[in-house]
Scaffold this motif. Structure first.
Motif, PDB file in Angstrom:
ATOM      1  N   ARG A 192       1.454   6.359  -7.247  1.00  0.00           N
ATOM      2  CA  ARG A 192       0.214   6.674  -7.921  1.00  0.00           C
ATOM      3  C   ARG A 192      -0.314   8.051  -7.594  1.00  0.00           C
TER       4      ARG A 192
ATOM      5  N   TYR B 211       2.321   1.740  -3.441  1.00  0.00           N
ATOM      6  CA  TYR B 211       1.275   2.231  -4.344  1.00  0.00           C
ATOM      7  C   TYR B 211       1.085   3.738  -4.140  1.00  0.00           C
TER       8      TYR B 211
ATOM      9  N   THR C 236      -3.910  -6.754  -4.662  1.00  0.00           N
ATOM     10  CA  THR C 236      -4.700  -5.589  -4.251  1.00  0.00           C
ATOM     11  C   THR C 236      -5.003  -4.653  -5.410  1.00  0.00           C
ATOM     12  N   TYR C 237      -4.015  -4.423  -6.281  1.00  0.00           N
ATOM     13  CA  TYR C 237      -4.177  -3.374  -7.301  1.00  0.00           C
ATOM     14  C   TYR C 237      -4.360  -3.891  -8.727  1.00  0.00           C
TER      15      TYR C 237
ATOM     16  N   TYR D  64       0.781  -6.682  -3.737  1.00  0.00           N
ATOM     17  CA  TYR D  64       0.556  -5.535  -4.637  1.00  0.00           C
ATOM     18  C   TYR D  64      -0.329  -5.942  -5.813  1.00  0.00           C
ATOM     19  N   LYS D  65       0.044  -7.071  -6.423  1.00  0.00           N
ATOM     20  CA  LYS D  65      -0.696  -7.558  -7.594  1.00  0.00           C
ATOM     21  C   LYS D  65      -2.138  -7.894  -7.209  1.00  0.00           C
TER      22      LYS D  65
ATOM     23  N   GLU E  36       0.828  -1.209   0.000  1.00  0.00           N
ATOM     24  CA  GLU E  36       0.000   0.000   0.000  1.00  0.00           C
ATOM     25  C   GLU E  36       0.865   1.265   0.000  1.00  0.00           C
TER      26      GLU E  36
ATOM     27  N   THR F 104       4.361  -0.875 -12.515  1.00  0.00           N
ATOM     28  CA  THR F 104       4.140   0.459 -11.938  1.00  0.00           C
ATOM     29  C   THR F 104       5.467   1.209 -11.844  1.00  0.00           C
TER      30      THR F 104
END
Length: 316
Positions: free
Chosen positions: A256, A252, A287-288, A284-285, A249, A295
């Protein structure tokens, strides 16, 4: 947690050969950045320290100073970070966060909420040695109130280690009564429970809390607290649930938005590369819906980007 890092010790390691290759990459006109990043990103921190010591013996020069004189910008930043022993790196990040006019609370929160008790004790020792001060004193000089109290509790590095079945229901009820269940908030109750209980115990408390109140503990924290205390409590909760999830998180968030927060991106990629980067990537993969690798590709450039991608260790 063993073996969840993306960077592992290099198998046929030869410190002398590596020192020669680095020397060659920096000699003469122009610098071979690719050779530097490919070599250093593929060695463990322990191996980098050995290269550093061989380099000094062979060439009478400090390797980090040599690298600094050849490199610049974010690429220099990440290479120097990779050359720093992990505990010294954490200590220096904390010192930087506390020095100067303002305090970088995000750094204090990230490091103190995510490191183990043992790591925190080591950081305090190294901070004293490297930075010449007492970490607790410096933190107390820069923070106040309930936020300061929770930081000081985390600094003790003495979180309980077991699950106390008899306390789970009571803790959940106490948290409910301290927040949603009353007018005003009893921050002390939140601080004591979240700062001292073991992570396994806290996960059970959060489940009990959900059953009791019908909402997540995070929602309660968001509605009952503000500012740095809120940020720190949320970080503690997230780290109790999943440290890799917490870092996914944070990564990210560092990319972002308008402009990349390179300080945070670099710090997490460097400090987690030998710890749990594979788990962070998976989280990460999940969740997003995109890979951390892609990214990073979109949000960074140049040799700095290449180094980050190396530390990422692959595209999911």
């Amino acid at each position: 947690m063993a073996g969840r890092g993306s960077v592992r010790p290099f198998v046929n390691f030869d410190a002398k050969k590596d020192a020669e290759l680095l020397r060659k990459a920096m000699k003469g006109i122009g610098t071979d950045e690719d050779a530097i990043l490919m070599l250093l990103a593929a060695r463990s921190n322990d191996q980098r320290q050995q290269i550093k010591s061989v380099y000094k013996k062979a060439y009478g020069k400090d390797l980090v100073s040599a690298l600094k004189s050849e490199l610049g910008g974010l690429f220099e930043g990440i290479i120097v970070a990779l050359m720093t022993p992990p505990t010294s790196y954490d200590a220096s990040q904390l010192q930087k966060a506390l020095k100067g006019a303002g305090t970088d609370d995000n750094v204090l929160i990230e490091i103190l909420a995510s490191r183990t008790g043992e790591q925190i004790k080591d950081i305090i020792k190294v901070y004293k040695k490297d930075c010449g001060g007492k970490l607790e004193k410096d933190i107390c000089g820069d923070t106040s109130g309930h936020y300061q109290r929770l930081l000081v509790i985390l600094l003790q590095g003495s979180r309980e280690t077991d699950i106390d079945e008899s306390k789970i229901e009571k803790d959940a009820k106490d948290l409910y009564a301290a927040g949603e269940g009353k007018f005003g908030t009893d921050e002390d109750e939140f601080i004591t429970i979240l700062g001292n209980r073991s992570t396994e115990h806290l996960r059970k408390v959060f489940d009990a809390y959900r059953k009791l109140s019908g909402s997540d503990i995070e929602d309660s924290i968001k509605s009952e607290t503000t500012g740095n205390l809120e940020k720190l409590l949320l970080a503690v909760v997230k780290c109790a649930q999943s440290v890799p999830g917490y870092f996914a998180e944070a990564l990210y968030g560092s990319m972002r938005r308008a402009g990349t927060d390179d300080e945070t991106l670099m710090r997490i990629m460097v400090s987690r590369s030998e710890v749990d980067m594979l788990d962070i990537r998976a989280s990460y993969k999940k969740t997003y819906g995109v890979s951390l690798y892609s990214t990073i590709q979109e949000d960074t450039t140049g040799d700095y980007q290449k180094t980050l991608l190396y530390l990422c260790g692959g595209d999911d």
